[in-house]
Every structure is written in C-alpha cells, then in structure tokens.
Design a protein around this motif. Structure first.
Motif, PDB file in Angstrom:
ATOM      1  N   SER A  35       9.277  -2.687  -2.462  1.00 10.46           N
ATOM      2  CA  SER A  35       8.195  -3.921  -2.609  1.00 10.46           C
ATOM      3  C   SER A  35       6.925  -3.271  -2.060  1.00 10.46           C
ATOM      4  N   CYS A  38       5.333  -1.211  -4.560  1.00 13.31           N
ATOM      5  CA  CYS A  38       4.911  -1.946  -5.836  1.00 13.31           C
ATOM      6  C   CYS A  38       3.531  -2.464  -5.439  1.00 13.31           C
ATOM      7  N   THR A  39       3.355  -3.104  -4.091  1.00 13.10           N
ATOM      8  CA  THR A  39       2.112  -3.601  -3.699  1.00 13.10           C
ATOM      9  C   THR A  39       1.066  -2.755  -3.447  1.00 13.10           C
ATOM     10  N   ILE A  44      -2.011  -4.825  -4.722  1.00 13.76           N
ATOM     11  CA  ILE A  44      -1.907  -6.409  -4.371  1.00 13.76           C
ATOM     12  C   ILE A  44      -1.945  -6.401  -3.096  1.00 13.76           C
ATOM     13  N   LYS A  45      -2.656  -7.804  -2.581  1.00 14.55           N
ATOM     14  CA  LYS A  45      -2.834  -8.110  -1.071  1.00 14.55           C
ATOM     15  C   LYS A  45      -1.338  -9.154  -0.865  1.00 14.55           C
ATOM     16  N   MET A  46      -0.264  -8.728  -0.066  1.00 17.40           N
ATOM     17  CA  MET A  46       0.801  -9.455   0.178  1.00 17.40           C
ATOM     18  C   MET A  46       0.705  -9.700   1.672  1.00 17.40           C
ATOM     19  N   HIS A  51       7.449  -9.466   2.747  1.00 17.82           N
ATOM     20  CA  HIS A  51       8.308  -8.177   2.935  1.00 17.82           C
ATOM     21  C   HIS A  51       9.532  -8.163   3.666  1.00 17.82           C
TER      22      HIS A  51
END
Length: 180
Positions: A35, A38-39, A44-46, A51
């Motif tokens: 993950s 992928c970000t 991508i801001k997650m 996580h």
C-alpha cells in the motif's frame, strides 16, 4: 487422553501459534509495504492510519487462515509424537481406539499414558522451518524499503535553466555590435 498427551498437545499448539503469528505479521508488513508503494508511485496522499488498518486487517485474515490450515488433529499429533519420541505407533493406536473398550485396548492405553507422562516435555523439539524465519525478514526489508524510497512528490525535480527576458537599450545593442 491423559495428562501426558495433553501436555505435548499444548506444546504443539504453541508451536502452531508461533508459526501463525509469524505468518500474520509477515503478510501484514507485506500488505503495508504494497500500500505504501502504491501511494508513493501514484502520488496519493493517504492518512498513515489507513496503512495501519490495512496491516491489522491482513494480520487478522492471514493469521486466521494459517491457524486453520496448520492446526493439527489429534491423529496428526499422535503421529508426530510416535515419530519424535520413538513410541512405535503406541500413541496413534491410543487415539484411534479411544472410544473402544477391551482388555488389551485398556492395557495399551494405560501403558501409553504412563509412558507419555514419564517423558519430559523437552524431548519434543519445536519444528520451525526456515520459511518462518526468512518470510519475516523479507517482509521487514520490503516494508523498510517502501518507507525509504521517495514518492513522486518527494523526488528532486531537475529544472532546465530558463532565459530570463533581458531588455537591451540602444547603448547595449551598439556595444554588442561593436564587439561582434
């Protein structure tokens, strides 16, 4: 079954729990690393909590499945005890005929219970394969590399030098012509 059989059964179940937890933690770290990759690749801001939740979910799911797969039946435990403790299929016979009654069966059952009670628990060694050592190390290295590798927004952008518009006056133009 008897207290002797049950003490060995508990030790084997502890071994299965150790394997299950190692598998769960390893797959959870791999899930978190995937993950993170992928970000970072997609910029991508997650929230880091997501996580963490992915890791917890993968841990619970993989631990449950691996415990269900690795959990031994009483017959498997009996076969392992016979093999590791050199009991010549005494425990297997005791387990197979546990619901039956008879003079010989009862004598054999009592003899096996006595032998198992007299054997020390340290005679049964834990069998943890190399797989359960390599997988957590591999997962940890994958997770560390996912954290260290910069994402798209973190990469250093190389810019080409731009020519600023420079206004020349008549005197500068004449100086350049004289120079040429």
């Amino acid at each position: 079954m008897g207290e002797g059989f049950n003490k060995f059964k508990r030790k084997i179940i502890v071994e299965v729990l150790i394997k299950t937890i190692a598998m769960g933690i390893s797959l959870a770290l791999i899930g978190v690393a995937i993950s993170l990759f992928c970000t970072k690749i997609n910029a991508i801001k997650m929230n880091p909590l997501f996580h963490f939740l992915i890791g917890i979910g993968v841990f619970i799911l993989s631990s449950g499945i691996s415990f269900w797969i690795l959990f031994p039946s009483e017959l498997k435990i009996a076969k392992r005890l016979d093999k590791d403790l050199a009991l010549n299929e005494k425990v297997q016979t005791m387990v197979k005929f546990q619901s039956e009654e008879g003079l010989i069966i009862n004598l054999q059952r009592e003899d096996t219970k006595l032998r198992l009670a007299n054997i020390g628990l340290e005679k049964l060694v834990l069998k943890i394969s190399l797989f359960f050592i390599i997988l957590p190390l591999l997962a940890a290295s994958l997770c560390v590399s996912a954290i260290i590798i910069p994402g798209k927004e973190d990469e250093v952008k190389e810019t080409e030098p731009t020519d600023d518009p420079f206004e020349l006056d008549n005197w500068s133009i004449q100086a350049i012509r004289d120079l040429i």
